[in-house]
Scaffold this active site. Structure first.
Site, mmCIF file in Angstrom:
data_model
loop_
_atom_site.group_PDB
_atom_site.id
_atom_site.type_symbol
_atom_site.label_atom_id
_atom_site.label_comp_id
_atom_site.label_asym_id
_atom_site.label_seq_id
_atom_site.Cartn_x
_atom_site.Cartn_y
_atom_site.Cartn_z
ATOM 1 N N HIS A 177 -5.006 -10.250 8.368
ATOM 2 C CA HIS A 177 -4.075 -9.148 8.129
ATOM 3 C C HIS A 177 -4.817 -7.825 8.051
ATOM 4 O O HIS A 177 -6.035 -7.781 7.861
ATOM 5 C CB HIS A 177 -3.301 -9.365 6.820
ATOM 6 N N HIS A 205 -8.761 -8.527 8.351
ATOM 7 C CA HIS A 205 -9.703 -9.370 7.610
ATOM 8 C C HIS A 205 -9.022 -10.638 7.133
ATOM 9 O O HIS A 205 -7.787 -10.735 7.123
ATOM 10 C CB HIS A 205 -10.341 -8.601 6.444
ATOM 11 N N ARG A 255 -10.225 -4.327 -6.345
ATOM 12 C CA ARG A 255 -9.928 -3.688 -5.058
ATOM 13 C C ARG A 255 -9.188 -2.378 -5.299
ATOM 14 O O ARG A 255 -8.313 -2.306 -6.165
ATOM 15 C CB ARG A 255 -9.063 -4.657 -4.257
#
Ligand code: SIN
Length: 291
Positions: A98, A249, A264
């Site tokens: 995605h 990724h 993240r």
């Protein structure tokens, strides 16, 4: 101290040393930004563990931050998305190709991830692939055809109930869906990137269902060629910074029941557009055998 740049493959990714992400000066930051556009994903090993505020401040140098439409936020640090999978997890984030949150009208431009805890068992690598290379290795008639198309990116099938194990009750919530060009012009690189992915892209606008499915299947298979990929083996506190406009990724969940955890932050992007550019064919020797 200067940056040392070692490309990971001739196609994608570079390891950067000589940077301490707790004190990046404006000149070094500008160099990192240019390297990101060129190599599409950058890896920084041997970093100190970044405190949430420091990671957010670093990412903010790129511009505004993106808010995730589904994931729970970290108390006190709503910009941080805690990435974690352990023995009790039913799903792990990113376990499928995605581009982050491509279902949003303005999907994030880039993502910065620091993994603090690497599985003791090994594994938990992240794979990245190059969507310029995927586009530029298609035949010219196919490139031309794709340049006129748009595709639906949806997220209901991904996010509904996805974070219930972290206390998210999403009753009454609607999840984003958007129509994006199949070929996206990267405004900084001035290049075309294939912008469909198997997680969010559900159909091509204007094609019959069987045509759309066949075309998407062909593109998904093509873009996942190993020639376009780099695979990053994490070490504690390594940081990856990737460009969602030109990469996809896949975070491998091959380490269950071990634990993997990190933080993240996603950097806001703009609405993808297609602008006409001269067609470009990349000279690569790709295996023509079925994958
Ligand atoms: C993601 O952002 O998709 C997660 C990536 C990773 O955990 O390596």
């Amino acid at each position: 101290m200067g940056l040392t740049v070692v490309p990971c493959t001739p196609v994608i990714g570079a390891e950067i040393s000589g940077a301490d992400l707790t004190r990046t000066d404006p000149q070094e930051y500008q160099a990192i930004r240019e390297l990101l556009v060129r190599h599409q994903v950058l890896f920084f090993r041997d970093q100190p563990r970044l405190e949430p505020g420091a990671q957010v401040a670093w990412a903010r140098q790129f511009g505004g931050l993106h808010s995730h439409p589904a994931a729970p936020t970290m108390p006190g640090h709503p910009e941080i998305f805690v990435i974690r999978a352990d023995a009790n997890s039913k799903v792990a984030n990113g376990h499928g190709w995605h581009s982050d949150v491509s279902c949003d009208e303005e999907p994030p431009m880039a993502t910065m991830l620091q993994i603090h805890h690497v599985p003791e068992s090994g594994g938990g690598d992240t794979l990245f692939n190059n969507m310029f290379a995927a586009f530029e290795t298609l035949s010219e008639p196919m490139q031309r055809f794709l340049c006129g198309l748009s595709a639906h990116h949806e997220s209901e099938h991904i996010y509904r109930g996805r974070y219930s194990d972290r206390g998210v009750d999403d009753a009454g919530r609607t999840y984003p869906a958007c129509l994006h060009p199949v070929v996206r012009t990267h405004e900084e690189a001035d290049k075309q990137a294939l912008f469909v992915n198997p997680s969010f892209t559900t159909r091509i606008e204007g094609l019959a269902a069987n045509e759309s499915r066949a075309l998407l299947n062909m593109l998904f298979e093509h873009q996942q060629r190993p020639e376009f990929q780099v695979r990053f083996r994490w070490t504690p506190n390594a940081v990856a910074l990737w460009d969602n406009r030109s990469t996809q990724h896949f975070a491998l969940w091959d380490y269950w029941p071990a634990t993997r955890e990190g933080h993240r932050v996603t950097i806001a992007g703009t609405r993808p557009v297609h602008r006409e550019l001269p067609l470009c064919r990349r000279k690569m020797r790709l295996s023509r055998k079925a994958l």
